[in-house]
Design an enzyme around this catalytic site. Structure first.
Site, PDB file in Angstrom:
ATOM      1  N   CYS A 189      64.895  86.096  86.935  1.00  0.00           N
ATOM      2  CA  CYS A 189      64.555  84.702  87.223  1.00  0.00           C
ATOM      3  C   CYS A 189      63.251  84.654  88.006  1.00  0.00           C
ATOM      4  O   CYS A 189      63.045  85.451  88.923  1.00  0.00           O
ATOM      5  CB  CYS A 189      65.673  84.041  88.034  1.00  0.00           C
ATOM      6  SG  CYS A 189      65.345  82.322  88.477  1.00  0.00           S
ATOM      7  N   THR A 191      62.007  81.473  89.145  1.00  0.00           N
ATOM      8  CA  THR A 191      61.930  80.118  89.699  1.00  0.00           C
ATOM      9  C   THR A 191      61.250  80.102  91.065  1.00  0.00           C
ATOM     10  O   THR A 191      60.470  79.199  91.373  1.00  0.00           O
ATOM     11  CB  THR A 191      63.339  79.510  89.809  1.00  0.00           C
ATOM     12  OG1 THR A 191      63.863  79.322  88.490  1.00  0.00           O
ATOM     13  CG2 THR A 191      63.328  78.173  90.531  1.00  0.00           C
TER      14      THR A 191
END
Length: 364
Positions: A189, A191
């Site tokens: 990830c 983000t």
């Protein structure tokens, strides 16, 4: 105006579990099975609360078949068709108990809702629903949880992801039984890099578990576990379940193409908001979006059963060190100590795997 929270927030790498007096004679004496009765569905769960992530490279039918043998749970990814679900159910017709250890994943569109109703209608034994979005703070998501709860009053609903106590409470009061905790902590990830948003996973679990348990709800730590010790820390911090992606990647039962580099086998593993995932399932990355995941190659790891053994062995060891006879007792026995170093890495670059050891020519 902008504010800064000055209280330090911690990740798994920032702490260790403190050992405590124990009466256990062997790791084999530790009971890892948990029993829960869920707040909203009123259904009972019995099993070992380690959950394979609903990523399309991890949450596969094949992984579910393997993990269920050890009473571990799998959230099946949302990209299987209705026909593929029916083929799976027919294949396991002689062992329907597998369905008690799997959940169906869904997005929050009208199409997703229609598909969810169809599959659950065709497979009444399927009792777990995982509602999965990257940002669990939207009103649209909360409304969708209410919609699913109204349609499926007796199904157990996992929902997320969030990282704060107040939103954990909101999701539970809206109909979720288990709130998934974690933003930006996953191994593939990005983000936190792309959006600058996130929360250290250990602190998120501590705070969300406290909020959830006050309402007789449950939480699932999702992301951030790099080894069995991190799984133990998540459970010690109050997580009722721990969802795993990267630790389960690269096995025979996993999705992802197998590739070869320099004579070694690897499997592709990617985040579900990566370019790879969006191009595979949606045709392209929407012009208003940025990829928030990465694609990597994971060394091929063979059958998943060996990794399961390693995880369960690590959990049993954590329980014996902390004096917990049952996994249920781990959070009551857990005391975390803040550290500046986790392990001694003096010979880290010289470490070899069991398969490499077998191929060595031992000098006589």
């Amino acid at each position: 105006m902008p504010t800064i929270e000055n209280e330090p927030k911690l990740d798994f790498k920032d702490v260790l579990l403190r050992p405590k007096r124990s009466t256990l004679k062997s790791r084999a004496d530790v009971d890892l099975v948990r029993e829960f009765v869920f707040r909203n569905s009123k259904k009972k769960y019995v099993g070992i609360p380690i959950v394979a992530s609903n990523m399309d490279t991890v949450g596969t039918f094949e992984v579910a078949e393997s993990l269920s043998k050890k009473r571990l749970f799998t959230t099946i990814h949302k990209h299987y068709s209705v026909d593929q679900w029916m083929e799976f159910v027919n294949r396991i017709s002689s062992n329907q108990d597998i369905l008690s250890q799997i959940g169906i994943s869904s997005g929050i569109s009208d199409y997703d809702f229609t598909k969810l109703k169809k599959i659950c209608g065709l497979i009444p034994e399927l009792q777990y629903i995982c509602l999965d979005v990257a940002n669990g703070y939207s009103e649209v998501f909360v409304d969708f949880i209410r919609r699913v709860r109204e349609e499926f009053p007796r199904h157990t609903i996992f929902a997320g992801n969030v990282v704060t106590g107040e939103m954990t409470e909101e999701l539970i009061l809206s109909g979720a039984d288990v709130v998934k905790v974690g933003i930006g902590s996953g191994s593939v990830c990005t983000t936190r890099k792309k959006a600058g948003v996130g929360y250290p996973q250990l602190s998120a679990v501590l705070e969300c578990a406290d909020a959830s348990h006050g309402l007789n709800g449950h939480v699932m730590s999702d992301g951030g576990c790099t080894n069995p010790g991190d799984v133990a820390k998540a459970l010690g911090a109050g997580a009722d379940f721990v969802m795993i992606g990267g630790l389960f990647a690269g096995h025979d039962q996993c999705g992802g193409d197998t590739v070869e580099k320099d004579g070694q086998k690897y499997k592709l593993f990617y985040g579900m908001s990566s370019d790879t995932a969006m191009e595979k399932h949606e045709g392209s990355v929407a012009e208003y979006r940025a990829s928030e995941g990465k694609t990597i190659t994971v060394p091929y790891r063979g059958d998943i059963s060996k990794t399961v053994q390693d995880l369960l062995g690590g959990l049993r060891s954590a329980c014996t060190y902390t004096g917990a006879k049952k996994l249920k007792e781990l959070s009551k026995r857990a005391t975390f100590v803040r550290v500046t170093q986790q392990t001694n890495e003096q010979y880290a670059t010289f470490e070899i795997s069991p398969s490499e050891l077998q191929n060595l020519n031992i000098a006589v």
